[in-house]
Structures are given as structure tokens and as C-alpha cells.
Design a protein around this motif. Structure first.
Motif, PDB file in Angstrom:
ATOM      1  N   ALA A 298      39.577  43.663  42.428  1.00 16.01           N
ATOM      2  CA  ALA A 298      40.607  43.101  41.551  1.00 16.01           C
ATOM      3  C   ALA A 298      40.509  41.575  41.504  1.00 16.01           C
ATOM      4  CB  ALA A 298      41.990  43.529  42.019  1.00 16.01           C
TER       5      ALA A 298
ATOM      6  N   THR B 238      44.925  41.966  36.562  1.00 14.46           N
ATOM      7  CA  THR B 238      44.658  43.191  37.321  1.00 14.46           C
ATOM      8  C   THR B 238      45.900  43.722  38.034  1.00 14.46           C
ATOM      9  OG1 THR B 238      43.956  41.902  39.264  1.00 14.46           O
ATOM     10  CG2 THR B 238      42.238  42.575  37.708  1.00 14.46           C
TER      11      THR B 238
ATOM     12  N   ALA C 214      42.483  46.909  34.892  1.00 12.23           N
ATOM     13  CA  ALA C 214      42.157  45.578  34.400  1.00 12.23           C
ATOM     14  C   ALA C 214      42.597  45.447  32.946  1.00 12.23           C
ATOM     15  CB  ALA C 214      40.654  45.318  34.519  1.00 12.23           C
TER      16      ALA C 214
END
Length: 277
Positions: free
Chosen positions: A94, A104, A123
Motif C-alpha cells: 500500500a 490506498t 488502490a
């Protein structure tokens, strides 16, 4: 006569000095240093039959010549030393995606047509949503298997089917498999067939995992020599996952967090600074 090397997964391959030199240069070694290390390896090659011994020999002599490059050369090992479980790797993925312009979320529950799914990383980029499933290995020689790829894509299809039945907060454009190791040839073939993204060690050929890490110097803190397992875990608990995260803190803050002397924190941060030059 060609020398055959036994890899950590048990496979055999022909020794190629170009492959080792490329990895040395990618870690930041000067060409002269890389040539020196290759020369040392060739001197010992008749006594070496396993890739792990070549790696240890290369690392030993790289440390003597360019300690900052030696740290980066241990990236693959560092990725396997992020802990016994995969949650930290999910946070790490992330953080990498965030550095490349994505928003994210980690560990979100999403409805499927049949069951709910906990998604490792979601995402966002503009109006597009991407589903990223992470597969973490901490045993040498492991590869992500076709079973993993099939499992990831089946979950994606279940969520996509739910999107047709009722409106979701996430309309996933694509699904990706992110792993800290290599993946099998079957995974590559299947992913290409169903248009599933894969970010793995040495795959794809260009924008692979090491590219995304090295391009923006997003090394995990587990790459730092001398960092104890307990200290690593303490940093992870405070969301200090990358070396850049660590460098955002003062020596006093790190000393307090790890219950170490400021001089020890200074040394740790000095090693961390070597990875971003």
C-alpha cells in the motif's frame, strides 16, 4: 565448460556472470566494484555449487568495497524478513502504491455475490479502483503457485458479479497479485490469459517488484543490518515500514521507541540514509 548452479528452490541453471553483475549494478555498485566481485566469484567457482554461496561471497566483498550498495543488495532477503505473517507486506505494498500516485486502503471488507471478501489492498486512481491481493512468503525458494492465482481471480469474479446485482462502493477495474517472491510459469501464463496484473520478484520483465522499490528507494526497514527482530516489529507496529518512514523520525524519537541509546539510534539512521543516496 559451463558451470551449473543449484538455486534455492532446487532448480539448476547455468552460471552467468552477467546476471550477477546486473544485480550488483542495480544495487548501486560501481562498475569497477562489480567487476572485482565477479572476479572473486570466478576464482572460487570450482568450489561453489549453490547460488546461496555465490550470494554470500558477493555480499562479503561488496561490503568491503561499497557498504551502501551491500545494504541494497540484500533486498530479496529483506523482503522475506518482514515477519512471519503477511499483514506487514500488505501495508508495504500500500505504501509503495501511494508513492506512485494511488490512494490506498488496507483490509477492507467488500461484498461478493456469494460471500464477503476481505481485500488486502484497494488502490484508487481517479475514478478507477484496483483490487490487490498480496501473497507473502518467508521461506527461501518459495514461489506463488497457480492455486494462488486461481483463488485471487475467483474472488475478483465473485465481486464483479455482485456489482451487476447491486451498486458497490468499489467498481474494480482490475485485479492484481502482488508477491514478494517469484511466481511460477503457470501463474504468468494464466495471468496473461485473464488479464490479471502481477507484481512479483523479477516479473514482469520491466516494471516488477524490485523496479517499484528501487526506482523510488522504498526499501523496507528489514534491509537494515543490525536491526533486531524485536526492534523491527516495534517499528512495524508504529507503521514505520520503509526506510523513508524511519528517516522521517528524529534520533531521539527512535531511541525512545526502541529503548536504545541515542548513539545507537544515530547509527541506525545513518545506515538508513545510505539506502537513499
Amino acid at each position: 565448460m559451463q558451470k551449473t548452479i543449484i538455486k534455492e528452490d532446487g532448480e539448476r541453471e547455468v552460471f552467468r556472470q552477467e546476471k550477477i553483475k546486473k544485480s550488483l549494478l542495480r544495487a548501486g555498485a560501481e562498475p569497477k566494484t562489480a567487476d572485482h566481485v565477479i572476479g572473486v566469484i570466478q576464482e572460487h567457482l570450482e568450489k561453489i555449487s549453490e547460488s546461496k554461496h555465490i550470494y554470500k561471497l558477493a555480499l562479503k566483498h561488496l561490503r568491503k568495497k561499497q557498504p551502501e550498495a551491500a545494504i541494497k543488495y540484500t533486498l530479496k532477503k529483506a523482503l522475506m524478513n518482514m515477519g512471519p505473517a503477511g499483514y506487514v507486506f500488505e501495508k508495504y505494498v500500500a505504501k509503495i502504491l501511494k508513492e506512485y500516485g494511488y490512494r490506498t486502503e488496507v483490509g477492507k471488507m467488500v461484498h461478493g455475490a456469494c460471500v464477503e471478501h476481505e481485500i488486502d489492498v484497494i488502490a484508487h486512481q481517479g475514478d478507477s479502483h484496483y483490487m490487490i491481493e498480496c501473497k507473502y512468503h518467508n521461506n527461501k525458494g518459495a514461489k506463488s503457485s497457480i492455486q494462488t492465482a486461481l483463488y485471487v481471480y475467483a474472488r475478483f469474479l465473485d465481486i464483479k458479479k455482485a456489482n451487476k446485482d447491486r451498486r458497490q462502493d468499489y467498481q474494480f477495474k482490475e485485479v492484481w497479485l502482488a508477491t514478494n517472491t517469484a511466481c511460477s510459469s503457470m501463474v504468468k501464463k494464466y495471468a496473461s490469459c485473464v488479464k490479471m496484473g502481477v507484481i512479483a520478484w523479477h516479473h514482469p520483465q520491466e516494471k516488477n517488484l524490485e523496479y517499484y522499490i528501487e526506482n523510488k528507494k522504498l526499501y523496507p526497514i528489514s534491509i537494515l543490518p543490525g536491526l533486531k527482530t524485536k526492534q523491527r516489529d516495534q517499528l512495524f507496529e508504529k507503521d514505520i515500514v520503509t526506510v523513508k518512514d524511519l528517516l522521517a523520525h528524529s534520533p531521539q524519537a527512535i531511541a525512545s521507541l526502541l529503548s536504545i541509546k541515542k548513539s545507537a539510534a544515530d547509527r541506525l539512521l545513518a545506515k538508513a540514509a545510505m539506502t537513499i543516496v
